[in-house]
Design an enzyme around this catalytic site. Structure first.
Site, PDB file in Angstrom:
ATOM      1  N   ASP A 399     -27.474  -8.367 -21.888  1.00 53.75           N
ATOM      2  CA  ASP A 399     -27.115  -9.564 -22.647  1.00 53.75           C
ATOM      3  C   ASP A 399     -26.980 -10.779 -21.730  1.00 53.75           C
ATOM      4  O   ASP A 399     -26.482 -10.683 -20.609  1.00 53.75           O
ATOM      5  CB  ASP A 399     -25.787  -9.306 -23.372  1.00 53.75           C
ATOM      6  CG  ASP A 399     -25.305 -10.500 -24.172  1.00 53.75           C
ATOM      7  OD1 ASP A 399     -26.023 -10.904 -25.094  1.00 53.75           O
ATOM      8  OD2 ASP A 399     -24.229 -11.027 -23.846  1.00 53.75           O
ATOM      9  N   GLU A 452     -32.354 -10.203 -22.038  1.00 58.89           N
ATOM     10  CA  GLU A 452     -32.269 -11.332 -22.962  1.00 58.89           C
ATOM     11  C   GLU A 452     -32.170 -12.578 -22.084  1.00 58.89           C
ATOM     12  O   GLU A 452     -31.093 -12.930 -21.612  1.00 58.89           O
ATOM     13  CB  GLU A 452     -31.054 -11.230 -23.880  1.00 58.89           C
ATOM     14  CG  GLU A 452     -31.038 -12.329 -24.926  1.00 58.89           C
ATOM     15  CD  GLU A 452     -29.641 -12.771 -25.347  1.00 58.89           C
ATOM     16  OE1 GLU A 452     -29.529 -13.470 -26.366  1.00 58.89           O
ATOM     17  OE2 GLU A 452     -28.671 -12.455 -24.646  1.00 58.89           O
TER      18      GLU A 452
END
Length: 721
Positions: A399, A452
């Site tokens: 993330d 990401e």
């Protein structure tokens, strides 16, 4: 003795093992124990129980003997009318090795979770729990829990000196015991309770204590794990179904389902729908549902919302046995400021930076890990290893990588500090990410890491030995943003935005891309995918079918968030569930059928997946027909076999639309997003078409098509004879 006794009473003693337990004094032996709630204490001697004398009213008991007792020895005491019996924790020597402490301090203790935390062990033939925690700026650390009335005076820990690691074995303690660490800062003297950073299980929210846990799970996925080790993920289909476990489906009355209940329902659904992987939003323990799991307080523990760690192991195991991979959202970029968790763990900025210009995320109200601190690197690298080894996870979706790479991420001038070269790159975070990727790919063959990452940072998914970050793949945020912006345009205006839908081919092979239509795009007022689409209800559904057709025929692996596949009209709500009742309506049922068929088509046709990351897998037929908002292209497999894709982004049917093709013969329409089966208008071609020998668009042959409105066609050449 007086000063040491006072330090024990005040819970300030830095080395309780030098005072408590059994010690030689002159020619005799002294046994000391501090039990503040005991009215009397005895020790088991060769001839029976021997009473200890109360030497201080606060709870110090002492016995002087002419000879030492054999270790370990038992204590018996009375408190509140109840008799208790246990071995003395202070007659057990610390067991953490100097080598482990050395590796931990170097950032190379890959299995730090086996050393630190609370572990059921056997020490000198006695069962109990060994606790260990890193708190280098503590004057004293104690284990507290129900077993000692949460009294920090009872079980102070042994200090491993400059390593900052504290250790204590508590005999007789069993799985299920709740515990925390009570820490006294050596500078301020402040005392606070902290949960275990390495805890493998936590009590159900709103409680925040760790629970002693020992896994007894027997894995049955050996065939999957063996096959994964030689898996060529670059040339095989990957279609991820992104799921938030708490809101995929609810039980009666909105009840949260357990891991075992969810897996019973999700496996047949995912298999029917044709997804290859389930990508789980963070399942590591977190206190607040509304954080969606991205503000982690228990990095080594599956959330207790759905059951035990072994229940989660069962979830992964059964998915593997069904042929479904599991990718886990992993959050090494930041952690919350909750006072009972990692934040200022020993009274200082331990896991984070002291300077807020380096250590705080202003957007999220969280702390940033100090990647330059070796013990923090040990923590995070061990955490990646933990999920992959202990839970057989098949990949980590990392993330917020962009927030890790840049020191000035979401900061104004003067709110950040440059690196040692004066730049904005976070050198320590870059080194950490490279180390993590090398480690994962070396230790866990076939496991993938997915970034990401929303910037133009080069070579995110290229090997570290050529200067890349080493990720397997990267989310294509540019494709997602351009595509959704284009699709949200009224079709009459799309001709003026044609470059937005074609631009991705300029950079499509710079990285190994995943095409994400994720949870981030259907929350916070962004509207659901269906609601983003322009036009009346018919056009919205047609546009959504067209969007998915474009996604599945564009080079790159696929990801869709739960609810997208049925055309849910409302935004995702973490406290709710996918609106499964919508499937009683033919338009939503049509979207689900289309999603299912696209997944199976993507898996079945090598041209749609074998060369996802290669320019050789894609060729424009026509990218310039902005006036009609039509795209036509080829997808090609490694053997040279092709599929023809034609997309009409307007609600205008286009009869007799000619496109060039590289070979003659018969072409079959193998997919039409406007099919009545998908609740479309059933316009356009079906069956087969014959290629003309008329040259067109630089190709030696051509096809004359009837393009349905707001729809895509996929055609496949047929073998003659």
């Amino acid at each position: 003795m007086d000063s040491q006794l006072q330090a024990i009473i005040d819970a300030r003693h830095h080395d309780p093992f030098s005072f408590l337990g059994q010690h030689q004094h002159q020619k005799k032996w002294i046994i000391r124990t501090f039990l503040p709630h005991a009215s009397r204490v005895e020790v088991a001697g060769p001839a029976g129980w021997e009473p200890l004398e109360r030497r201080h009213p606060a709870g110090l008991f002492e016995l002087v003997r002419p000879e030492a007792l054999s270790r370990p020895y038992r204590l018996r005491w009375e408190a509140d009318g109840h008799l208790h019996e246990s071995f003395d924790p202070y007659c057990f020597s610390p067991e953490i090795s100097a080598f482990d402490l050395h590796l931990f301090a170097e950032g190379r203790l890959w299995e730090a979770y086996r050393t630190l935390g609370g572990h059921v062990v056997e020490q000198e033939g006695i069962h109990g729990v060994r606790f260990a925690v890193w708190a280098p700026n503590a004057e004293r650390v104690s284990v507290v829990g129900d077993f000692n009335r949460w009294d920090g005076r009872v079980h102070p820990m042994y200090s491993h000196g400059s390593s900052g690691v504290w250790e204590l074995f508590i005999p007789g303690l069993e799985p299920g015991a709740r515990y925390k660490f009570e820490i006294r800062n050596r500078h301020s003297g402040a005392v606070f309770l902290k949960t275990d950073p390495y805890g493998s299980r936590f009590e159900h929210r709103p409680g925040t204590a760790a629970e002693v846990f020992s896994s007894h799970y027997d894995w049955q996925d050996g065939q999957w794990m063996q096959a994964r080790a030689s898996w060529d993920w670059q040339t095989t289909p990957i279609s991820c179904y992104e799921v938030h476990l708490g809101s995929w489906r609810r039980g009666e009355g909105g009840r949260t389902l357990s891991y075992r209940e969810i897996v019973d329902q999700i496996i047949p659904y995912v298999k029917e729908m044709g997804y290859t992987h389930i990508e789980l939003m963070p399942v590591a323990e977190h206190p607040l549902d509304e954080s969606w799991g991205y503000q982690v307080t228990g990095y080594f523990a599956p959330t207790s919302r759905h059951g035990s760690p072994d229940d989660f192991r069962d979830f992964v195991d059964r998915c593997h046995q069904a042929g479904i991979g599991i990718i886990l959202d992993w959050v090494p970029g930041h952690f919350p400021k909750d006072a009972w968790a990692l934040a200022r763990f020993d009274g200082t900025a331990l896991y984070e930076h002291e300077d807020p210009r380096l250590g705080e995320h202003q957007d999220w109200g969280t702390y940033i890990f100090n990647y330059g601190r070796n013990e923090v690197r040990s923590f995070l690298l061990a955490n990646a290893h933990y999920w992959l080894s202990e839970f057989h996870i098949d990949g980590l979706r990392v993330d917020a990588v962009a927030s890790m790479l840049y020191l000035d991420y979401s900061r104004k001038a003067g709110e950040w500090l440059p690196n040692r070269f004066g730049g904005r790159e976070n050198i320590e975070a870059i080194d950490f990410l490279r180390d993590m990727n090398v480690f994962v790919h070396e230790r866990h063959p076939g496991a993938v890491t997915i970034a990401e990452e929303s910037t133009a940072w080069p070579m995110v998914s290229r090997p570290t030995y050529i200067g890349g970050l080493g990720f397997s793949m990267k989310w294509n945020m540019g494709w997602m943003n351009d595509t959704l912006r284009y699709m949200s345009q009224d079709p009459i205006h799309r001709q003026y935005h044609h470059n937005e839908i074609t631009f991705s081919q300029i950079y499509a092979y710079n990285e190994n891309f995943v095409l994400p239509l994720s949870h981030d795009e259907v929350v916070h007022g962004k509207r659901s995918l269906l609601d983003k689409m322009p036009g009346d209800a018919w056009q919205k559904f047609a546009n959504l079918r067209l969007l998915f057709t474009y996604q599945y025929t564009h080079p790159g692996k696929k990801l869709n968030f739960m609810g997208n596949e049925i055309g849910q009209g409302a935004e995702w709500q973490v406290s709710g569930s996918v609106h499964w009742d919508l499937l009683s309506r033919h338009w939503h049922e049509g979207i689900q059928r289309l999603s299912r068929d696209l997944n199976h088509l993507y898996m079945r046709e090598p041209a749609l997946h074998e060369q996802d990351f290669s320019q050789q897998g894609f060729q424009w037929i026509d990218s310039n027909d902005a006036h009609h908002s039509v795209l036509a292209y080829l997808r090609r497999d490694t053997a040279g076999e092709i599929l023809v894709v034609v997309l009409n982004f307007t609600p205008v049917p286009r009869p007799n639309y000619r496109i060039g093709v590289p070979q003659g013969g018969t072409y079959a329409v193998i997919f039409n997003s406007d099919s009545g089966y998908y609740a479309g208008s059933n316009a356009g071609n079906g069956g087969t078409l014959q290629a003309d020998s008329q040259e067109w668009m630089g190709f030696p042959y051509s096809l004359c098509l009837d393009l349905p409105p707001l729809a895509g066609l996929i055609l496949k050449p047929q073998q003659e004879g």
